[in-house]
Design an enzyme around this catalytic site. Structure first.
Site, PDB file in Angstrom:
ATOM      1  N   ALA A   1       2.573  -4.132  -4.282  1.00  0.00           N
ATOM      2  CA  ALA A   1       2.207  -4.461  -5.589  1.00  0.00           C
ATOM      3  C   ALA A   1       2.295  -5.799  -5.894  1.00  0.00           C
ATOM      4  O   ALA A   1       1.394  -6.479  -6.638  1.00  0.00           O
ATOM      5  CB  ALA A   1       3.041  -3.679  -6.728  1.00  0.00           C
TER       6      ALA A   1
ATOM      7  N   PRO B   1       1.740  -9.961  -6.207  1.00  0.00           N
ATOM      8  CA  PRO B   1       2.353 -10.469  -7.409  1.00  0.00           C
ATOM      9  C   PRO B   1       2.174  -9.717  -8.622  1.00  0.00           C
ATOM     10  O   PRO B   1       2.783  -9.951  -9.701  1.00  0.00           O
ATOM     11  CB  PRO B   1       1.767 -11.805  -7.435  1.00  0.00           C
ATOM     12  CG  PRO B   1       0.316 -11.663  -7.095  1.00  0.00           C
ATOM     13  CD  PRO B   1       0.501 -10.686  -5.740  1.00  0.00           C
ATOM     14  N   GLY B   2       1.474  -8.761  -8.617  1.00  0.00           N
ATOM     15  CA  GLY B   2       1.455  -7.811 -10.002  1.00  0.00           C
ATOM     16  C   GLY B   2       0.047  -7.702 -11.017  1.00  0.00           C
ATOM     17  O   GLY B   2       0.052  -6.848 -11.751  1.00  0.00           O
ATOM     18  N   ASN B   3      -0.899  -8.619 -10.598  1.00  0.00           N
ATOM     19  CA  ASN B   3      -2.101  -8.554 -11.422  1.00  0.00           C
ATOM     20  C   ASN B   3      -2.879  -7.244 -11.464  1.00  0.00           C
ATOM     21  O   ASN B   3      -3.357  -6.847 -12.271  1.00  0.00           O
ATOM     22  CB  ASN B   3      -2.950  -9.740 -10.874  1.00  0.00           C
ATOM     23  CG  ASN B   3      -2.700 -11.108 -11.444  1.00  0.00           C
ATOM     24  OD1 ASN B   3      -1.717 -11.198 -12.128  1.00  0.00           O
ATOM     25  ND2 ASN B   3      -3.177 -12.013 -10.660  1.00  0.00           N
ATOM     26  N   LYS B   4      -2.935  -6.534 -10.000  1.00  0.00           N
ATOM     27  CA  LYS B   4      -3.505  -5.349  -9.958  1.00  0.00           C
ATOM     28  C   LYS B   4      -2.637  -4.098 -10.764  1.00  0.00           C
ATOM     29  O   LYS B   4      -3.292  -3.341 -11.417  1.00  0.00           O
ATOM     30  CB  LYS B   4      -3.666  -4.922  -8.449  1.00  0.00           C
ATOM     31  CG  LYS B   4      -4.666  -5.972  -7.789  1.00  0.00           C
ATOM     32  CD  LYS B   4      -5.041  -5.415  -6.245  1.00  0.00           C
ATOM     33  CE  LYS B   4      -5.783  -6.388  -5.517  1.00  0.00           C
ATOM     34  NZ  LYS B   4      -5.170  -7.689  -5.409  1.00  0.00           N
TER      35      LYS B   4
ATOM     36  N   ASP C   1       7.148  -3.081  -3.489  1.00  0.00           N
ATOM     37  CA  ASP C   1       7.173  -4.270  -2.572  1.00  0.00           C
ATOM     38  C   ASP C   1       8.415  -4.585  -1.771  1.00  0.00           C
ATOM     39  O   ASP C   1       9.551  -4.149  -2.218  1.00  0.00           O
ATOM     40  CB  ASP C   1       6.783  -5.472  -3.442  1.00  0.00           C
ATOM     41  CG  ASP C   1       5.958  -6.541  -2.498  1.00  0.00           C
ATOM     42  OD1 ASP C   1       4.613  -6.595  -2.529  1.00  0.00           O
ATOM     43  OD2 ASP C   1       6.793  -7.409  -2.071  1.00  0.00           O
TER      44      ASP C   1
ATOM     45  N   ASP D   1      -3.459  -2.286  -1.195  1.00  0.00           N
ATOM     46  CA  ASP D   1      -4.044  -3.692  -1.003  1.00  0.00           C
ATOM     47  C   ASP D   1      -3.001  -4.203  -0.316  1.00  0.00           C
ATOM     48  O   ASP D   1      -2.019  -4.926  -0.497  1.00  0.00           O
ATOM     49  CB  ASP D   1      -4.023  -4.301  -2.357  1.00  0.00           C
ATOM     50  CG  ASP D   1      -4.714  -5.631  -2.329  1.00  0.00           C
ATOM     51  OD1 ASP D   1      -5.971  -5.565  -1.927  1.00  0.00           O
ATOM     52  OD2 ASP D   1      -4.007  -6.622  -2.183  1.00  0.00           O
TER      53      ASP D   1
ATOM     54  N   CYS E   1      -8.092  -8.835   0.776  1.00  0.00           N
ATOM     55  CA  CYS E   1      -8.992 -10.314   0.565  1.00  0.00           C
ATOM     56  C   CYS E   1      -9.278 -11.170   2.086  1.00  0.00           C
ATOM     57  O   CYS E   1      -9.045 -11.964   2.286  1.00  0.00           O
ATOM     58  CB  CYS E   1      -8.067 -11.205  -0.246  1.00  0.00           C
ATOM     59  SG  CYS E   1      -6.369 -11.275   0.688  1.00  0.00           S
TER      60      CYS E   1
END
Length: 488
Positions: free
Chosen positions: A229, A231-234, A252, A299, A353
């Site tokens: 998870a 840094p948390g934006n998603k 995480d 991710d 990414c």
């Protein structure tokens, strides 16, 4: 001085390819992540220029500094906003500033340029990418955000109709043509000190990075896992789509990254989450608390080759790069197979990414071969860049085709029971350690299904033949008994 010591350590590791820059920054204990990331990113971008200045002035010999620390200090002294330290280090650098400035000036004269940016070998694609802003619908609406920005001096041009509409200037902005909660601004538009950002009303997030949560689209009230998870934006995007209703499990392994993430989620107004400082691969899918999990966003760690500011264009050892990618792909496949073991899972988004097929299409292909009860879902027909054949159901993103960082997204969906046949269980982690297959060998799935069908036919035929044989024997026995009775 802590800023420069941390920046030097991260820069050295990044240049030795010991990790992605963003990961290294979030793994550090430095309190101001934004400041540290900006410094390291810029120092890496000007790395060759800084090294040439340092070597020409013999700075290391005069100051006893190591090259990574010298680079970050010289960057802030000559190119950045000025040194942010005092004491002995500042005194040393200020003593040598005239010689360093003179060398920078001579370099500009030799290359016939006037600006520091013009010293760079070529303009990086990242400098041309639009600034994407995701409206946080937990705290506001797109309409209210647009109205606020218009009052703040920005000029709203409506919703973009084609990709060319995202090439903006001055204070113009538009609504994105694919994702309606994304607003698009000219490159380098800075919102870090803006009220909307500080209040958590907007999230600074690349458009491609918004695709995973948007495509997973878990309904309010559902149970969802964000497997890797930080840094948390998603995670905050998932919570917004769920309208803060349901349960959002976020895992995480790194406690420091989770602490930073907790702050981000608090600012974004997320309340439905449950953070766990835990290795996702060690989470038990049969644990009762996950019995209602139907959606997973995966991710995992990747090469980061799609992130423009992290991209390394230097000549790297090919064998070392192959080994690194193979190790990452093996880890990604393990995570994917483990995710599919959650008993009530309906849909899973896998994203990276990365621009390498080894981390993208090949991982998905291997997973589908090992888990035939899952299939790919075709995504966004209007999206301009598709997964490599034959996985055109997936999406890719790039600086040239989509005006974003490089990205890959696949959506896997569990196939419903057909004809009352029970689904096969997902492959356990221990069975996923075999080497990845040749790229895109999806035909194996069909072959296995055909083999199973043939086996079933053979088994049925054998049973029928056995039944016929038994009946004949019974008839013979009856005839013998009748003859014996007549003889008596």
């Amino acid at each position: 001085m802590a800023l420069y010591i941390n920046a030097a350590e991260i820069l050295e590791k990044a240049e030795r390819r010991q990790g992605a820059l963003k990961t290294l920054v979030y793994d550090s204990a430095f309190p101001n992540i934004k400041q540290l990331f900006a410094l390291v990113c810029e120092a890496q971008k000007f790395s060759s220029i800084l090294q040439e200045i340092i070597e020409s002035t013999k700075l290391l010999k005069h100051t006893k500094l190591k090259m990574p620390l010298a680079k970050v200090l010289v960057y802030d002294l000559l190119i950045g906003q000025g040194l942010k330290c005092g004491g002995t280090w500042k005194a040393k650098m200020m003593k040598h500033r005239p010689r360093l400035q003179a060398e920078l000036a001579r370099m500009k004269v030799r290359r016939k340029v006037s600006r520091n940016e013009d010293l760079l070998p070529a303009r990086t694609p990242g400098d041309q990418l639009p600034r994407y802003v995701r409206v946080n619908t937990l705290k506001t609406t797109v309409g209210d955000t647009v109205d606020y920005l218009k009052r703040d001096g920005f000029s709203y041009l409506g919703q973009a109709m084609k990709l060319d509409n995202l090439n903006l200037k001055n204070k113009d902005f538009v609504m994105d043509l694919h994702l309606p909660e994304i607003l698009v601004f000219p490159p380098k538009t800075d919102f870090h000190d803006h009220f909307l950002y500080k209040a958590g009303h907007i999230i600074l997030q690349d458009k491609a990075s918004c695709l995973p949560a948007y495509l997973l689209d878990p309904p309010p009230g559902s149970h969802v896992i964000d497997a890797c998870a930080a840094p948390g934006n998603k995670t905050s995007h998932l919570a917004a789509i769920m309208k803060n209703r349901g349960r959002l499990f976020a895992f995480d392994l790194d406690g420091k990254r989770l602490t930073t993430m907790s702050t981000l989620l608090l600012r974004a107004g997320v309340t439905c989450h449950q953070l766990a400082n835990q290795d996702f691969l060690k989470v038990d899918p049969d644990d009762p608390q996950y019995k209602d999990v139907e959606y997973i966003l995966l991710d995992p760690s990747c090469s980061g080759s799609g992130m423009v500011c992290l991209r390394d264009n230097s000549a790297a050892d090919q064998e070392e790069e192959k080994t690194r990618l193979a190790s990452l792909a093996s880890f990604q496949l393990r995570c994917l197979n483990h995710s599919l073991r959650f008993p009530r899972l309906k849909r899973l988004v896998y994203s990276t990414c990365s621009i390498h097929s080894q981390e993208n299409e090949e991982v998905v292909t291997a997973c589908l071969q090992q888990n035939p009860n899952f299939t790919l879902v075709p995504l966004l027909a209007q999206w301009p860049e598709r997964g490599l054949e034959p996985l055109s159901q997936c999406l890719r993103a790039s600086t040239t085709r989509t005006l974003t960082h490089g990205f890959f997204v696949a959506l896997l969906e569990k196939v419903s029971d057909a004809g009352g046949i029970k689904e096969k269980p997902a492959v356990p982690i221990s069975d996923a350690e075999s080497a990845l297959p040749a790229p895109f060998a999806v035909a194996k799935i069909v072959t296995e299904e055909n083999s199973s069908s043939d086996a079933e036919k053979t088994l049925t035929s054998a049973v029928e033949n056995a039944d016929d044989s038994t009946k004949k024997k019974r008839r013979k026995r009856k005839k013998k008994k009748k003859k014996a009775a007549k003889a008596e």
